[in-house]
Design a protein around this motif. Structure first.
Motif, PDB file in Angstrom:
ATOM      1  N   GLN A 232       1.379  11.340  17.325  1.00 50.09           N
ATOM      2  CA  GLN A 232       0.989  11.476  15.917  1.00 50.09           C
ATOM      3  C   GLN A 232      -0.515  11.650  15.732  1.00 50.09           C
ATOM      4  O   GLN A 232      -0.957  12.113  14.681  1.00 50.09           O
TER       5      GLN A 232
ATOM      6  N   THR B 120       0.804  -1.213   0.000  1.00 46.75           N
ATOM      7  CA  THR B 120       0.000   0.000   0.000  1.00 46.75           C
ATOM      8  C   THR B 120       0.839   1.264   0.000  1.00 46.75           C
ATOM      9  O   THR B 120       0.298   2.351  -0.051  1.00 46.75           O
ATOM     10  N   GLY B 121       2.147   1.118   0.045  1.00 48.54           N
ATOM     11  CA  GLY B 121       2.981   2.301   0.107  1.00 48.54           C
ATOM     12  C   GLY B 121       3.032   2.861   1.516  1.00 48.54           C
ATOM     13  O   GLY B 121       2.346   2.407   2.432  1.00 48.54           O
ATOM     14  N   SER B 122       3.822   3.866   1.690  1.00 48.17           N
ATOM     15  CA  SER B 122       4.019   4.453   3.008  1.00 48.17           C
ATOM     16  C   SER B 122       2.831   5.323   3.401  1.00 48.17           C
ATOM     17  O   SER B 122       2.298   6.085   2.595  1.00 48.17           O
ATOM     18  N   LEU B 123       2.406   5.175   4.655  1.00 46.82           N
ATOM     19  CA  LEU B 123       1.341   6.006   5.209  1.00 46.82           C
ATOM     20  C   LEU B 123       1.913   6.788   6.384  1.00 46.82           C
ATOM     21  O   LEU B 123       2.545   6.218   7.273  1.00 46.82           O
ATOM     22  N   ASP B 124       1.660   8.083   6.384  1.00 48.74           N
ATOM     23  CA  ASP B 124       2.119   8.907   7.502  1.00 48.74           C
ATOM     24  C   ASP B 124       1.272   8.660   8.747  1.00 48.74           C
ATOM     25  O   ASP B 124       1.777   8.683   9.871  1.00 48.74           O
ATOM     26  N   TYR B 125      -0.024   8.434   8.525  1.00 47.32           N
ATOM     27  CA  TYR B 125      -0.964   8.243   9.625  1.00 47.32           C
ATOM     28  C   TYR B 125      -1.891   7.090   9.259  1.00 47.32           C
ATOM     29  O   TYR B 125      -2.731   7.220   8.368  1.00 47.32           O
ATOM     30  N   ASP B 126      -1.739   5.970   9.950  1.00 44.80           N
ATOM     31  CA  ASP B 126      -2.523   4.792   9.606  1.00 44.80           C
ATOM     32  C   ASP B 126      -3.586   4.557  10.675  1.00 44.80           C
ATOM     33  O   ASP B 126      -3.312   4.036  11.755  1.00 44.80           O
TER      34      ASP B 126
ATOM     35  N   ARG C  48      -5.657   8.293   1.323  1.00 42.30           N
ATOM     36  CA  ARG C  48      -4.416   7.551   1.112  1.00 42.30           C
ATOM     37  C   ARG C  48      -3.416   8.383   0.302  1.00 42.30           C
ATOM     38  O   ARG C  48      -2.213   8.357   0.563  1.00 42.30           O
TER      39      ARG C  48
ATOM     40  N   GLY D 228      -1.483  10.311   2.515  1.00 45.56           N
ATOM     41  CA  GLY D 228      -0.727   9.613   3.545  1.00 45.56           C
ATOM     42  C   GLY D 228      -1.525   9.176   4.747  1.00 45.56           C
ATOM     43  O   GLY D 228      -0.966   8.921   5.819  1.00 45.56           O
TER      44      GLY D 228
END
Length: 492
Positions: free
Chosen positions: A466, A116-122, A432, A435
């Motif tokens: 975060q 899914t690629g990088s997520l700053d806030y999941d 998404r 991020g």
């Protein structure tokens, strides 16, 4: 001599000779009964040792491609057909015959996690924070389990490690008020295998089963894939609406989450619990109680399990996925006595037994008191995350949202009053792009309906610092979405 395989990997000299001769036999260059070159002649031709060629011939002989007699050249075996090499044959997908089980599985939406690629806030539900895992304590317990003296390494009891079943008996009595014998506990590879095992033991293709609406998608998938006929019963703030229960005749199973309905968060009331058990008794059906996050109750003590009032018709499912980590794949069932033997036998057929080292490590962790101390610590940590998340959401969105399911668990559902359900996927995609990971709630409904846009927000995997900044970025994304249908980049 080194040869490259189809994927570009290096192939050793002897294997390269073996593959070359095998392909010539398979494609008819050497027909049945033909003599192959002698090992001496082939070694001289290729510039390798005779030992290397002999090793290739021995492999061909062991696989039945050639016959070798002492003092004579090898000949192609009589049972080799020229078209036997199927490695290069490409068959169209449509020609692959799948079982009915696999075909039904292929028809379901995929739940396999992808890149899914990088997520700053999941904020997607289900994960726990890596820093929460008790690495040192678990390493000590696992090391002790691995180093413990054993007369032999052998297959274990499919029901699970006796030590873990004994430890869980005490833990379940202390934490959930469940009285049972160790024999009633069966250890499984997470709650997903528990649900699958329940369905395989109790449900035949064509049987009717009862599920919640909405519900945990992978529970519904288990039943659908096995050929069951699910009936979805709507849920509200009191959990499953038992006033809508169908005639129990012909129903094999009901799957419910009574202590914290997934995903809406309702708690099944006492009256409804009694009605559900009466329904199961009347129809000779069983109720599977998925207590996936029963340890996390913030306002009051944990809700008593349905199992306690189940009259022998309730199967309790517990897991360490939310207290320790979903990567461990450790769960358990508490069974009515009549179901012990069929469950154990079917568990043995499925996978013999769950990993014994991890079972024994968890047993040691429980017996030492470390597990319950860890659970209390995680309850405090996630209560803090929950409070910060709820405050940040209210500050950011105010009356534009409604948050439900806040009193327990590790997730909530947030309804966004400005958007409809049809907007959920595009909003999630836009988030998404910025991020942020959020999960549309409509994916968990069996029946489409007009409703507000809703998302499941998990907070257990987020560092406390975060959470406010993640909510603020989401606020920017949602504000731009409300003003325009164009994709907005809050990071720009």
């Amino acid at each position: 001599m080194v040869q490259l395989g189809e994927g570009g990997e290096k192939i050793g000299t002897s294997r390269a000779i073996y593959l070359g001769l095998r392909d010539q036999i398979a494609t008819g260059v050497y027909a049945v009964g033909d003599r192959l070159p002698s090992t001496r002649a082939l070694a001289e031709e290729l510039g390798v040792s005779r030992t290397t060629v002999t090793a290739a011939f021995e492999q061909l002989t062991s696989e039945g491609y050639v016959h070798v007699r002492h003092g004579a050249r090898a000949i192609v075996a009589g049972n080799v057909v020229a078209s036997c090499d199927t490695s290069k044959v490409t068959r169209p997908r449509s020609s692959v015959r799948l079982s009915a089980y696999a075909a039904r599985a292929m028809d379901l939406p995929s739940n396999v996690p992808g890149a899914t690629g990088s997520l700053d806030y999941d904020f997607r539900y289900g994960d726990v924070a890596p820093g929460d895992f008790p690495k040192l304590a678990w390493r000590k317990a696992l090391g002790s389990a691995v180093l413990a003296h054993r007369d032999r390494l052998s297959y274990g009891n499919p029901a699970g490690s006796p030590a873990l079943r004994q430890a869980l008996q005490g833990y379940l009595w202390r934490a959930r008020g469940i009285r049972c014998t160790p024999e009633q506990i069966v250890i499984v590879n997470g709650s997903q295998q528990a649900l699958d095992l329940c369905a395989r033991v109790l449900v035949d293709p064509g049987d009717k089963v009862l599920i919640e609406e909405p519900c945990y998608a992978m529970a519904r998938n288990v039943l659908v894939t096995l050929g069951a006929m699910p009936t979805a019963i709507k849920c509200d703030e009191e959990g499953l609406d038992t006033s809508s229960l169908p005639d129990p005749v012909g129903y094999a199973l009901a799957c419910v989450t009574p202590s914290h309905q997934f995903p809406l968060g309702g708690v099944l009331s006492v009256g409804r619990r009694r009605q559900l058990v009466d329904w199961a008794v009347a129809g000779n059906a069983f109720v599977v109680e998925d207590d996936y996050d029963g340890e996390y109750r913030y306002d009051v003590r944990p809700i008593p399990p349905l199992y306690l009032s189940g009259r022998g018709r309730v199967i309790y499912v517990g897991t360490a996925s939310k207290t320790l980590s979903p990567t461990l794949r450790l769960g358990y069932l508490v069974l009515p006595e009549l179901l012990i033997e069929p469950f154990v036998r079917c568990k043995q057929i499925m996978d013999r037994h769950t990993s014994l080292f991890e079972q024994e490590a968890l047993a040691m962790f429980i017996e030492s008191g470390g597990y319950e101390r860890h659970v209390r610590k995680m309850r405090r940590a996630n209560a803090e995350r929950r409070g910060i998340f709820l405050d940040a959401m209210v500050a950011a969105f105010g009356e534009k949202i409604e948050i439900i399911g806040t009193s327990a668990g590790l997730h909530v559902v947030v309804w966004f009053n400005e958007f409809g359900g049809r907007d959920e996927q595009s909003i999630a995609d836009n988030a998404r792009h910025n991020g942020i990971g959020i999960y549309p709630v409509s994916r968990l409904f069996a029946n489409p309906a007009e409703r507000r846009a809703g998302f499941i927000f998990g907070y257990a995997s987020m560092p406390v610092r975060q959470i406010p900044s993640g909510v603020d970025r989401l606020r920017q994304v949602m504000a731009q979405r409300a003003a325009s249908s164009t994709v907005f980049d809050a990071r720009a």
